[in-house]
Write a protein that holds these residues in place. Structure first.
Motif, short mmCIF file in Angstrom:
data_model
loop_
_atom_site.label_atom_id
_atom_site.label_comp_id
_atom_site.label_asym_id
_atom_site.label_seq_id
_atom_site.Cartn_x
_atom_site.Cartn_y
_atom_site.Cartn_z
N ALA A 10 -31.08 29.12 50.86
CA ALA A 10 -30.16 29.57 51.73
C ALA A 10 -29.08 28.59 52.37
O ALA A 10 -27.97 28.61 52.20
CB ALA A 10 -30.50 30.70 53.01
N ALA A 21 -26.16 33.48 51.45
CA ALA A 21 -27.32 32.66 52.04
C ALA A 21 -27.86 33.98 52.79
O ALA A 21 -29.09 33.68 53.08
CB ALA A 21 -26.55 31.51 53.08
N TRP A 77 -36.28 28.90 53.69
CA TRP A 77 -34.83 28.92 54.23
C TRP A 77 -34.20 27.86 53.71
O TRP A 77 -32.82 27.79 53.56
CB TRP A 77 -34.87 28.68 55.48
N THR A 106 -26.70 36.58 60.19
CA THR A 106 -25.78 36.26 58.98
C THR A 106 -24.91 37.32 58.60
O THR A 106 -23.75 37.27 58.42
CB THR A 106 -26.56 35.38 58.01
N ILE A 148 -27.10 26.70 49.73
CA ILE A 148 -26.10 27.78 49.25
C ILE A 148 -24.78 27.71 50.31
O ILE A 148 -23.67 27.71 49.92
CB ILE A 148 -26.12 29.06 49.00
N ALA A 149 -25.07 27.97 51.76
CA ALA A 149 -24.37 27.88 52.53
C ALA A 149 -23.30 26.69 52.74
O ALA A 149 -22.44 26.24 52.85
CB ALA A 149 -24.83 28.13 54.00
#
Length: 175
Positions: free
Chosen positions: A68, A55, A65, A10, A71-72
């Motif tokens: 994250a 994220a 996970w 990422t 948020i993404a």
């Protein structure tokens, strides 16, 4: 795959995205010197990349996970809403420009460029590649049963391919 590997991936993706978010930040800093549609599209771009960066940070900080991913996803949805608004503003600006040209009795120069078929083919090739890579990544993951991974890969691949098809059709229609 561990969270550290996903976070590093990422981070690398976010760093390489600077070709999009740095000009967008410049457009935002220009303020009223840029049209509203350009500033709104730039805000969408910055939101997408900022959510991805956050994220990645959450992947390093938290053992799960899901935050994250949330948020993404929130960044994706918010950015998509801003892009729709930017498109709406752009159409209004184009109508206003056309009205101004009509009042002058002149017409703007016609656009020249690639044929619509070439544009659509480019969108389809990129969409098929992205959808295939995503589907392969889902199939190769070790989470869940094989049947559920196949269904998820098929549905997500079809969704991504459809999104690229619609974007390509819109781009080809404008040409």
């Amino acid at each position: 795959m561990t969270h550290t590997v996903l976070a590093i991936g990422t981070a690398a993706l976010t760093a390489s995205g600077c070709v999009w978010y740095l000009p967008a930040i410049a457009d935002l800093q220009a303020g009223a010197d840029r049209p509203r549609s350009t500033r709104t599209a730039a805000a969408a771009c910055v939101l997408w990349w900022a959510a991805l960066a956050m994220a990645g940070g959450l992947l390093l900080a938290l053992p799960d996970w899901r935050p994250a991913a949330q948020i993404a996803l929130a960044g994706l949805v918010g950015g998509a809403a801003l892009r729709v608004r930017a498109r709406w503003d752009r159409r209004g600006e184009q109508r206003e420009t056309a009205a101004r040209w009509a009042a002058l009795g002149a017409r703007p120069a016609p656009r020249s460029g690639r044929p619509a078929a070439v544009t659509l083919a480019g969108w389809l090739v990129v969409g098929a590649a992205v959808a295939s890579l995503g589907a392969v990544a889902i199939l190769l993951s070790d989470e869940g049963a094989v049947g559920s991974r196949v269904v998820l890969a098929a549905v997500s691949g079809a969704g991504v391919a459809l999104a690229f098809l619609l974007a390509g059709l819109g781009s080809a229609r404008r040409r």
